[in-house]
Motif scaffolding. Structure first.
Motif, PDB file in Angstrom:
ATOM      1  N   TYR A  79      -8.587  -1.353  -2.895  1.00 17.71           N
ATOM      2  CA  TYR A  79      -7.289  -2.002  -2.628  1.00 17.71           C
ATOM      3  C   TYR A  79      -6.740  -2.677  -3.868  1.00 17.71           C
ATOM      4  CZ  TYR A  79      -8.166  -1.202   2.311  1.00 17.71           C
ATOM      5  OH  TYR A  79      -8.411  -0.642   3.513  1.00 17.71           O
ATOM      6  N   ALA A  80      -6.811  -1.989  -4.992  1.00 16.95           N
ATOM      7  CA  ALA A  80      -6.289  -2.558  -6.231  1.00 16.95           C
ATOM      8  C   ALA A  80      -4.774  -2.688  -6.125  1.00 16.95           C
ATOM      9  CB  ALA A  80      -6.644  -1.655  -7.409  1.00 16.95           C
ATOM     10  N   PRO A  81      -4.228  -3.734  -6.708  1.00 18.49           N
ATOM     11  CA  PRO A  81      -2.759  -3.873  -6.694  1.00 18.49           C
ATOM     12  C   PRO A  81      -2.122  -2.828  -7.592  1.00 18.49           C
ATOM     13  CG  PRO A  81      -3.762  -5.545  -8.081  1.00 18.49           C
ATOM     14  CD  PRO A  81      -4.893  -4.799  -7.453  1.00 18.49           C
ATOM     15  N   PRO A  82      -0.841  -2.634  -7.447  1.00 21.75           N
ATOM     16  CA  PRO A  82      -0.152  -1.646  -8.287  1.00 21.75           C
ATOM     17  C   PRO A  82      -0.339  -1.972  -9.756  1.00 21.75           C
ATOM     18  CG  PRO A  82       1.280  -2.383  -6.528  1.00 21.75           C
ATOM     19  CD  PRO A  82       0.054  -3.232  -6.467  1.00 21.75           C
ATOM     20  N   SER A  83      -0.555  -0.923 -10.525  1.00 18.95           N
ATOM     21  CA  SER A  83      -0.718  -1.100 -11.965  1.00 18.95           C
ATOM     22  C   SER A  83      -0.227   0.176 -12.612  1.00 18.95           C
ATOM     23  CB  SER A  83      -2.202  -1.333 -12.292  1.00 18.95           C
ATOM     24  OG  SER A  83      -2.940  -0.168 -11.919  1.00 18.95           O
ATOM     25  N   ARG A  85      -1.987   2.368 -14.120  1.00 20.83           N
ATOM     26  CA  ARG A  85      -2.900   3.472 -13.791  1.00 20.83           C
ATOM     27  C   ARG A  85      -2.724   3.912 -12.336  1.00 20.83           C
ATOM     28  NH1 ARG A  85      -9.012   3.301 -14.187  1.00 20.83           N
ATOM     29  NH2 ARG A  85      -8.968   5.521 -13.620  1.00 20.83           N
ATOM     30  N   HIS A  86      -2.521   2.944 -11.474  1.00 23.51           N
ATOM     31  CA  HIS A  86      -2.326   3.227 -10.041  1.00 23.51           C
ATOM     32  C   HIS A  86      -1.000   2.634  -9.602  1.00 23.51           C
ATOM     33  CE1 HIS A  86      -6.515   4.377  -9.993  1.00 23.51           C
ATOM     34  NE2 HIS A  86      -6.881   3.170 -10.445  1.00 23.51           N
ATOM     35  N   PRO A  87       0.106   3.375  -9.735  1.00 22.25           N
ATOM     36  CA  PRO A  87       1.446   2.821  -9.444  1.00 22.25           C
ATOM     37  C   PRO A  87       1.542   2.233  -8.039  1.00 22.25           C
ATOM     38  CG  PRO A  87       1.609   5.005 -10.418  1.00 22.25           C
ATOM     39  CD  PRO A  87       0.169   4.778 -10.127  1.00 22.25           C
ATOM     40  N   GLY A  94     -10.941   3.080  -3.234  1.00 18.49           N
ATOM     41  CA  GLY A  94     -10.593   3.047  -4.652  1.00 18.49           C
ATOM     42  C   GLY A  94      -9.909   4.315  -5.132  1.00 18.49           C
ATOM     43  N   THR A  95      -9.397   5.134  -4.181  1.00 18.76           N
ATOM     44  CA  THR A  95      -8.679   6.346  -4.576  1.00 18.76           C
ATOM     45  C   THR A  95      -7.222   5.993  -4.869  1.00 18.76           C
ATOM     46  OG1 THR A  95     -10.045   7.469  -2.959  1.00 18.76           O
ATOM     47  CG2 THR A  95      -8.240   8.745  -3.924  1.00 18.76           C
ATOM     48  N   ASP A  96      -6.642   6.653  -5.826  1.00 21.77           N
ATOM     49  CA  ASP A  96      -5.257   6.385  -6.203  1.00 21.77           C
ATOM     50  C   ASP A  96      -4.311   6.762  -5.053  1.00 21.77           C
ATOM     51  OD1 ASP A  96      -3.088   5.735  -7.862  1.00 21.77           O
ATOM     52  OD2 ASP A  96      -2.784   7.870  -8.278  1.00 21.77           O
ATOM     53  N   VAL A  97      -3.454   5.837  -4.645  1.00 23.18           N
ATOM     54  CA  VAL A  97      -2.578   6.066  -3.496  1.00 23.18           C
ATOM     55  C   VAL A  97      -1.528   7.136  -3.812  1.00 23.18           C
ATOM     56  CG1 VAL A  97      -0.784   5.020  -2.055  1.00 23.18           C
ATOM     57  CG2 VAL A  97      -2.921   3.812  -2.456  1.00 23.18           C
ATOM     58  N   LEU A  98      -0.996   7.099  -5.027  1.00 26.95           N
ATOM     59  CA  LEU A  98       0.007   8.089  -5.392  1.00 26.95           C
ATOM     60  C   LEU A  98      -0.558   9.504  -5.258  1.00 26.95           C
ATOM     61  CD1 LEU A  98       2.862   8.569  -6.481  1.00 26.95           C
ATOM     62  CD2 LEU A  98       1.880   8.599  -8.773  1.00 26.95           C
ATOM     63  N   ALA A  99      -1.822   9.646  -5.722  1.00 27.04           N
ATOM     64  CA  ALA A  99      -2.462  10.956  -5.609  1.00 27.04           C
ATOM     65  C   ALA A  99      -2.602  11.353  -4.150  1.00 27.04           C
ATOM     66  CB  ALA A  99      -3.829  10.924  -6.288  1.00 27.04           C
ATOM     67  N   TYR A 280      -0.616   0.461  -0.037  1.00 25.07           N
ATOM     68  CA  TYR A 280      -1.208   1.621   0.631  1.00 25.07           C
ATOM     69  C   TYR A 280      -0.356   2.019   1.844  1.00 25.07           C
ATOM     70  CZ  TYR A 280      -5.038   4.393   2.693  1.00 25.07           C
ATOM     71  OH  TYR A 280      -5.808   5.382   3.219  1.00 25.07           O
ATOM     72  N   LEU A 281       0.173   1.012   2.530  1.00 27.11           N
ATOM     73  CA  LEU A 281       1.032   1.265   3.686  1.00 27.11           C
ATOM     74  C   LEU A 281       2.418   1.740   3.252  1.00 27.11           C
ATOM     75  CD1 LEU A 281       1.501   0.812   6.859  1.00 27.11           C
ATOM     76  CD2 LEU A 281       2.459  -1.375   6.178  1.00 27.11           C
ATOM     77  N   MET A 282       2.928   1.075   2.204  1.00 26.57           N
ATOM     78  CA  MET A 282       4.309   1.337   1.815  1.00 26.57           C
ATOM     79  C   MET A 282       4.501   2.731   1.202  1.00 26.57           C
ATOM     80  SD  MET A 282       5.860  -1.153   2.892  1.00 26.57           S
ATOM     81  CE  MET A 282       7.483  -0.944   2.212  1.00 26.57           C
ATOM     82  N   ALA A 283       3.503   3.203   0.485  1.00 24.70           N
ATOM     83  CA  ALA A 283       3.682   4.467  -0.241  1.00 24.70           C
ATOM     84  C   ALA A 283       4.035   5.633   0.679  1.00 24.70           C
ATOM     85  CB  ALA A 283       2.439   4.773  -1.063  1.00 24.70           C
ATOM     86  N   PRO A 284       3.259   5.911   1.738  1.00 31.12           N
ATOM     87  CA  PRO A 284       3.647   7.022   2.622  1.00 31.12           C
ATOM     88  C   PRO A 284       4.962   6.757   3.356  1.00 31.12           C
ATOM     89  CG  PRO A 284       1.739   5.866   3.514  1.00 31.12           C
ATOM     90  CD  PRO A 284       1.953   5.336   2.140  1.00 31.12           C
ATOM     91  N   LEU A 285       5.193   5.467   3.704  1.00 32.69           N
ATOM     92  CA  LEU A 285       6.455   5.155   4.380  1.00 32.69           C
ATOM     93  C   LEU A 285       7.635   5.494   3.482  1.00 32.69           C
ATOM     94  CD1 LEU A 285       5.929   1.758   6.247  1.00 32.69           C
ATOM     95  CD2 LEU A 285       6.315   4.029   7.207  1.00 32.69           C
ATOM     96  N   LEU A 286       7.494   5.133   2.219  1.00 28.41           N
ATOM     97  CA  LEU A 286       8.549   5.397   1.256  1.00 28.41           C
ATOM     98  C   LEU A 286       8.780   6.908   1.121  1.00 28.41           C
ATOM     99  CD1 LEU A 286      10.168   3.393  -0.464  1.00 28.41           C
ATOM    100  CD2 LEU A 286       8.743   4.072  -2.408  1.00 28.41           C
ATOM    101  N   ALA A 287       7.663   7.648   1.110  1.00 22.95           N
ATOM    102  CA  ALA A 287       7.772   9.107   0.993  1.00 22.95           C
ATOM    103  C   ALA A 287       8.556   9.683   2.172  1.00 22.95           C
ATOM    104  CB  ALA A 287       6.381   9.728   0.918  1.00 22.95           C
TER     105      ALA A 287
END
Lengths: 313, 356, 355
Positions: A79-83, A85-87, A94-99, A280-287
């Motif tokens: 659950y790393a915050p956006p950075s 490396r992991h937008p 620990g998997t990249d959410v964008l990926a 993690y929640l917002m990324a798929p919602l945004l998609a």
């Protein structure tokens, strides 16, 4: 005897420069795509829509190829915050959410596409046939349509999921498609009923043109904007339906997709109570939001694309 | 002329209406001057694309986007310049001062409401206090037009025939006591007998109520039956304007001549009748300079290509044509006085006798 | 040659609680169209003229009577066997705006029936394009301009010509033109009428013209015939010029009187019958159908139905107990000479004397 005839309209002041008599299909097709381009350029929003949808299409086709089969995990960054490396941060492993979003797009989009194709094909076919034949066929097919419309989708899927894993997005699309064609069938039927009274359809019948020609060449093109719009809207509908099912956990998930991400974010990550899983929640919602937006922006152009008058102007 | 003293005059001056198109703003109505004398019926005749319907909408200042009134004024006695009106003032003027009867009244009625309900809506939107009196007036008007008022008010649009709908349209335009009435294609899609009845009603109601009436139509015959004056429009211009008997009896503009020769008629030698060559212009095909009619004209001259003819008035008749001007100059020099004095007939009274 | 005898058609309207209401659209109509001939049917809306046109074009069935196309009676044949015969009769729609498919170019519109025709007659594909150009030339429009275009890019007059060209693809024997000029700009109407007349001469195509505007019927040729329909019954029939200049049936006279007079150019007929509009026609089927609206009706008219017949004194047939010629149509005032006309045929001058 022909005093009054041919005196007029034989020549046109702004007579056509191009346009040799035997217009080939190829030139017609070229003109069509040129017209489509013109329609899309007319409003910037349409171009934005096209770019978004094209982006998702690329994601669906090439996305999984960009990443290894098993996405790398970073155990030090759960659950790393956006950075940089992991937008969109990372998930519980620990998997990249964008990926995850990119690789998960394929399942979602394929389902949407399959659903749309099946809904539109079935709906159009049944609607056309019922409207064109009328009479007994109409009655029977419309009763079948009513039954289809009356099927409660969610409970049926709940039951089905106990015996069916829906591993392939096409299976999912097939089920959603078979459940969803009723509305289009009804709409196409009423369009057909009104179109068949139009002069040009009657003329085609009077000339003895075969039914296949009348339906395929005269009726269908007139309904094309309508069908295309329904198809695009069906895609969004299917995306929502299927993401919703996964989110509810109704379907057992074998593979990665947006609905699964939402489910895990909310029920495992507690995204609703803690901020950590929020990206993690917002990324798929945004998609999902972007995809819907792209489709809605394109739907706006359908009328102009398929109507020669609006296309050429 | 039986001009009613209470009837208002309408003066259209320098009116230009442009429509926005991909290639820029094009004029549908171009610098039109037209005066409707109080108490008269003026017919505006034109083909598709002549700008006649746009002109009619200007009397209500109701030109819809992408069109707009670019220049000019429409002065109505007792109301002022309609072009300057806006908002609530304009809404009140429509119906109260200017009544509008839409094309054959086919689509202007709400199919989901009875005629009576639509009448009450109209009354309320104009702040009519005594709705009972409004209904009474409506019934009187309908009875005047040969219908059972009570029954019609209880009917829906689909229960009425074309001729009846047209009467309802006229009733709705007149019930608020408008003194200027615009009828847009009042007889299109009606049978000959219905058309004749409607035209008679228009004429009679016009006289009884002391109106100033504008009839817009493509049908010269309809105008000939009902109007005192005739304005012929082509390509957004009024090319000829004058008393109807004279314009039809001795048309001057080549377009008017061609149009009259092209009307299928019951009298006359059919071998002399012929269609006008070419076709009516559209917004996009109107020439930017010169005469708009020259492409179809049999009296075309060099000057027509470059200079737009100015409407000139001679002995009560206005014509915009270089060829007519040239001929008139020659006439005036050769035999002065011949051109004038042809018109002392009074069309209105002559017409009235035929109906009696 | 196409003939119809005793064509009868009744529409049943649903809706009433007491059962279906019947509307008699056509009552024993007889007609004949010679090869290259011209026949006009006139009447108000609802008189059955459009129904008759659709029946003749094979788009509607009829209850009784017989249509014979080139010697072949249609009633003995099944639907499929009839179609090739009815294809020899092509309908031209009133509305050139809805008669052409807006999504197809004129080339596509003409190609489909021509390809079918090529298949039927064993011609090659190259014939199709050549024929399309030939037909457009025949109807007086430039193929190079029209073929690649969509209907919306053409004027109403051009569209109607395309519609006529499309009807000609089937090498028809008769064109049924239902109000074919009512939606065309006035200045171009005579062009379409002249074209129909021209096609009669050049191709030997018969024309069945349906209209509410009697004046247009004059322009189909001197040899044309006129049928006046009232509530499904032919009430007057004869040579067009005769029926127009010397009408004997009061209904025909009403129609003629209702035609607008171009004041200034014409004077109204002396005996112009001020027509009455049937706002609420009492739909009795007793006696003469026109009697309720007829100002010359007598007791006899309300009791018996007159039949269409010759009475020996006129050229035309009529269905009236009290036939009388009346001068109802306008006469020219002679001002036409000013418009460059050399002579003025005074068509109605001698009518009063005959009455």
């Amino acid at each position: 005897m022909s005093i009054m005839t041919n005196a007029q309209e034989t020549t046109d002041p702004r007579s056509a420069p191009g346009g040799t008599p035997g217009v080939t299909r190829a030139t017609l097709r070229r003109n069509f795509w040129r017209g489509v381009w013109r329609v899309l350029r007319r409003k910037p929003s349409r171009m934005v829509g096209v770019v978004i949808v094209a982006g998702f299409a690329v994601m669906g086709v090439a996305g999984p190829l960009l990443y290894p089969d098993h996405l790398p995990r970073d155990d030090d960054a759960l659950y790393a915050p956006p950075s940089l490396r992991h937008p969109f941060g990372t998930d519980f492993e620990g998997t990249d959410v964008l990926a995850l979003v990119i690789t998960g797009a394929r399942y979602v989009l394929l389902t949407g596409l399959a659903t749309a194709v099946i809904t539109v094909a079935l709906g159009t076919l049944i609607g056309l046939f019922a409207g064109f034949r009328r009479g007994r066929w109409d009655t029977v097919l419309m009763r079948v349509t009513d039954v289809n419309l009356a099927i409660p989708g969610l409970p049926l899927l709940l039951v089905l999921s106990t015996v069916w894993k829906f591993e392939s997005p096409l299976e999912m699309g097939l089920v959603l498609g078979l459940l969803g064609w009723g509305g289009i069938a009804r709409a196409v039927r009423s369009q057909t009923l009104s179109l068949r009274e139009r002069g040009f359809i009657e003329a085609a019948r009077g000339l003895g043109l075969p039914t296949t020609h009348i339906i395929g060449r005269e009726l269908l093109p007139s309904m094309a904007p309508y069908i295309a719009m329904n198809m695009l809207i069906a895609v969004t509908g299917a995306v929502y339906a299927q993401v919703g099912l996964f989110f509810l956990g109704v379907l057992p998930f074998e593979s990665n997709n947006w609905g699964v991400m939402l489910n895990l974010a909310v029920f495992n990550g507690g995204a609703l109570t803690t901020a950590a899983a929020l990206p993690y929640l917002m990324a798929p919602l945004l998609a999902i939001l972007l995809l819907t937006l792209g489709i809605v922006l394109i739907v706006d152009a359908m009328d102009e694309i398929f109507n020669p008058r609006l296309r050429e102007e | 002329m039986t001009a009613n003293p209470t009837a208002p005059a309408v003066r259209v001056r320098g009116l230009t209406v442009v429509y926005k198109t991909p290639v820029g703003e094009l004029p549908a109505v171009s610098n039109v001057d037209l005066t409707l004398a109080p108490g008269t019926i003026t017919g505006v005749v034109g083909e598709s694309g002549s700008g006649k319907s746009t002109l009619a909408l200007c009397l209500l200042n109701a030109v819809q986007s992408p069109g707009r009134i670019a220049a000019g004024s429409v002065e109505i006695d007792g109301l002022g310049d309609v072009v300057e009106l806006g908002g609530e003032e304009l809404r009140r003027a429509r119906g109260r001062h200017v009544g509008y009867v839409f094309q054959a009244a086919q689509n202007s009625l709400n199919p989901l409401k009875t005629i009576g309900k639509q009448l009450l809506d109209l009354g309320r939107s104009h702040g009519v206090e005594d709705l009972r009196a409004l209904v009474r007036d409506a019934k009187d008007l309908l009875a005047r037009m040969g219908m059972d008022g009570a029954r019609v008010l209880d009917s829906y649009q689909h229960e009425l025939s074309g001729g009846m709908r047209q009467r309802v349209g006229i009733m709705l335009a007149l019930v608020l006591n408008a003194k200027v009435v615009v009828l847009d294609e009042p007889t299109t899609a009606l049978d000959m007998i219905t058309q004749a009845t409607i035209l008679r009603i228009v004429r009679e109601v016009h006289d009884e109520r002391g109106l100033t009436t504008l009839v817009i139509t493509h049908d010269v015959g309809a105008v000939a039956e009902v109007a005192d004056n005739l304005a012929v429009m082509y390509g957004g211009r009024v090319v000829e304007h004058g008393p109807v008997m004279e314009v039809l009896g001795s048309p001057r503009h080549p377009y008017t001549r061609g149009l009259i020769r092209a009307i299928p008629r019951l009298s006359g030698d059919i071998s002399l009748a012929r269609a006008l060559p070419g076709r009516p212009p559209t917004l996009g095909t109107l020439p930017a300079a010169g005469c708009v009619f020259r492409e179809r004209c049999d009296r075309r001259m060099d000057v027509c290509d470059t200079v737009e003819p100015v409407p000139l008035t001679r002995d009560g008749r206005t014509v915009a044509c270089h060829a007519v001007d040239a001929a008139a100059d020659v006439d005036a020099n050769a035999a002065p006085g011949v051109a004038a004095g042809a018109a002392d007939r009074t069309p209105t009274t002559a017409r009235r006798k035929e109906y009696a | 040659m196409i003939t119809g005898t005793g064509i009868t058609k009744t529409f049943k309207q649903r809706g009433s609680v007491l059962g279906a209401r019947e509307v008699r659209a056509l009552r024993e109509v007889d007609f004949a169209i010679e090869p290259g001939g011209a026949v006009s049917f006139i009447g108000e809306s609802g008189c059955g003229k459009t129904t008759l046109g659709r029946i003749i074009a094979g788009l509607e069935t009829y209850d009784s009577g017989e249509i014979v196309i080139d010697g072949v009676p249609m009633s003995g044949l099944g639907h499929r066997r009839r179609q090739p015969h009815f294809r020899r009769i092509q309908l031209i729609h009133q509305d050139p705006y809805s008669a052409l498919n807006p999504t197809r170019t004129i080339h596509q519109t003409l190609e489909a029936p021509l390809a079918l025709r090529a298949k039927q007659t064993g011609r090659s594909r190259s014939w199709v394009d050549a024929r399309a150009e030939e037909l457009l030339g025949l109807v007086g429009i430039d193929p190079g301009y029209v073929l690649p275009r969509y209907p919306h890019q053409l004027s109403g007059g051009m569209r109607q010509r395309v519609v006529i060209a499309r009807a000609l693809t089937m090498d028809p024997e008769v064109l049924v033109a239902d109000e074919a000029v009512s939606m065309i700009d006035v200045s171009l109407r005579l062009g379409i009428l002249g074209l129909l007349k021209d096609l009669r001469v050049r191709l030997g195509v018969g024309v069945l013209f349906i209209t509410h505007d009697i004046a247009t019927a004059r322009y189909l040729g001197d040899d044309s015939e006129l049928y006046v329909l009232y509530r499904g019954q032919v009430v007057e029939h004869g040579p067009t010029e005769t029926v127009i200049t010397r009408p004997v049936h009061p209904y025909t006279q009403s129609l003629l009187s209702a035609t607008p007079v171009l004041h200034g150019l014409e004077k109204p007929g002396a005996e112009r019958v001020v027509p009455t509009e049937a706002l609420d026609p009492s739909r009795t089927d007793e006696g003469c159908l026109f009697a309720p609206r007829c100002q010359f009706a007598t007791q006899l008219c309300t009791e018996q139905r007159p039949r269409l017949s010759h009475d020996g004194t006129t050229l035309q047939e009529h269905a009236c107990f009290h036939p009388r010629t009346r001068s109802v149509i306008p006469t020219g005032t002679g001002t036409e000479t000013e418009m460059g006309a050399d002579t003025l045929a005074d068509t109605g001058a001698d009518m009063g004397a005959r009455g």
